[in-house]
Design an enzyme around this catalytic site. Sequence first.
Site, PDB file in Angstrom:
ATOM      1  N   ASP A  80      13.322  12.792  -0.989  1.00  0.00           N
ATOM      2  CA  ASP A  80      13.392  11.931   0.137  1.00  0.00           C
ATOM      3  C   ASP A  80      14.743  11.914   0.684  1.00  0.00           C
ATOM      4  O   ASP A  80      15.542  10.958   0.798  1.00  0.00           O
ATOM      5  CB  ASP A  80      13.300  10.498  -0.504  1.00  0.00           C
ATOM      6  CG  ASP A  80      11.842  10.282  -1.287  1.00  0.00           C
ATOM      7  OD1 ASP A  80      10.932  10.757  -0.837  1.00  0.00           O
ATOM      8  OD2 ASP A  80      11.827   9.488  -2.184  1.00  0.00           O
ATOM      9  N   GLU A 253       5.067   5.876   6.312  1.00  0.00           N
ATOM     10  CA  GLU A 253       6.359   5.519   5.642  1.00  0.00           C
ATOM     11  C   GLU A 253       7.359   6.318   6.039  1.00  0.00           C
ATOM     12  O   GLU A 253       7.374   7.043   7.155  1.00  0.00           O
ATOM     13  CB  GLU A 253       5.884   5.521   4.204  1.00  0.00           C
ATOM     14  CG  GLU A 253       5.680   6.902   3.948  1.00  0.00           C
ATOM     15  CD  GLU A 253       4.995   6.897   2.345  1.00  0.00           C
ATOM     16  OE1 GLU A 253       4.743   5.701   1.846  1.00  0.00           O
ATOM     17  OE2 GLU A 253       4.931   7.912   1.887  1.00  0.00           O
TER      18      GLU A 253
END
Length: 579
Positions: A80, A253
């Site tokens: 991430d 997302e």
Amino acid sequence: MNKKTALSVFHVLYLLAFLSISGSSCQTQSKDGVPKFATDSLVAHFDYFTYKGDDDFYKDNPLPGDDYYYNPILPGWYSDPSICTNGNDYFLVTSNFSYYPGVPIFHSTDMLNWKQIGSILDTPSKLPLDGQRVSEGIFAPAISYNPNNKTYYMITTNIRRGNFFVKTKDPFGEWSEPVWLPDIHGIDPSFFFDDNGKAYIVNNDEPDGGSTYSGHRAIRIRQFDVATDKTFGPSIMLVNGGVNLAEKPIWIEGPHMYKINGKYYLMCAEGGTSVNHSEVIFNGNSPMGKFIPWPENPILTQRDLDPRRPLPITCAGHADLVQKDNGQWWSVFLACRPINDKFENLGRETFMMPVRWSIDGFPYITKGDEVIPRIIRMDGVKRDSTTTFGNFEKNDDFNSEKLGQEWMTLRGPAEDLYSLTANPGFLTLKCADVTSSELKTPAFVTRRLQHHQFESTTSVYFKPYSKSESAGLLLFKDEGHQYFLALGRLKDNSETISLRKIKRGGEVEILASHPLKLGEGATKLKVVSDGTHFNFYYAPAGSSWKLLASNIDAYYLSTANAHGFTGTTIGLYATNKFD
């Protein structure tokens, strides 16, 4: 005076400084040549730790020049990634989930040479993780620089507590205490600071009217007041489901918003974080919408490629963009390097690629069936001697009073369970009344695996006095998937070296064991990986290496088997709660 001789001198200091950690009376008798503390009950003393990457790809494919780099640029489960710049410096952060400290932050002045400068969430008040599983905790941190007030912001989700941010004027120094955002729900929040001084938060959340199918999510936006650190106004849905709602896209997302040449761009991940992962892009004339998807989406994916291709890179997505000082745009994103489509022990790593622009004005990273390259050139930049990628060796002799930045613990600082000062030159671990299978903080100091092929060694003084005491090297994927190369006692109370397979619920299977007299010197431990299997070795005091167990399946620790969001770690572990 050498290191081993000095240990006896420091024994009195150890008694005073570390009695609270050892939790027991120490043994003061020892044989010649053995440090007196080597027989301390309930304490293990680790002399050093080595980690050496040995992947064939790097050996077979040397970089062609000093302006090239290997992908992943941050190997191991640095997942991430998010990046920002102030125009001169670049800062990159990644997820940590339930490891402590939280959100490692890296700095570069050229985007080729990166150095970790700390962890943003470095106190328990910033990182409450009690009772959270390894793949819970901190999700998808996003770092941003607001030039309007010259402040850096890191916003993220603590999956059990909600969304929050911290901020600082100096990313090399301390960050603020968390500012919680009760009006921001869902996950993956990210700041956008417009050039007109306005600020916004975009995030993943429920769509208007609720979800109509599994994985149906939305991207929402809410305004943010920089002066009060609070959100205001309505939560507006920008994207419902994904690029094409009729196709029932899943898990939109990881949103990031940018303003480029007067146009607003919204970039998001779609398809879930496994092999169908992708990155998609929208644009519009206002931060509040309407946003139109690019007809050529996705802008990054590897999902349509043959899984049997050599050296596959999979799961690519969750990207962020940054513009270099030379005007060129670059991306960072996560992806995996599985072996045989099943050995994903390294987890989701940070990759970096240049960004191209379409004729109709959209940025993209890959197009069609393009393969993510493992070797990339960055013009005008030279690689220095402290690279984060390729094969490298890390050695820690524990001569510092503070753990290096690669080390982590679980769910908390564990400062009452380890010491680097009780016996200078050693990492001393208490045999804690906690195991690595519990949702607590064990006596476990660990680092990421960053190579499929590696060798790791340590040397430990340890004398178990009961069947419950064990210490050694731990390969750890999660609470229910571990290999423990342990010094301890078996049920018949005999001293031994053993390889223990730890399963769900803390169940233990002894895969191999050998009688071993303990407490008469240091025992060396070693793990060697070829990518698909592990070999475990030991060396009694004054002896050469001996094989304990070979061809132990690495798939057991792979994400393909154990699932979850992290990769495997390896570290030093002690417990007083082992059956």
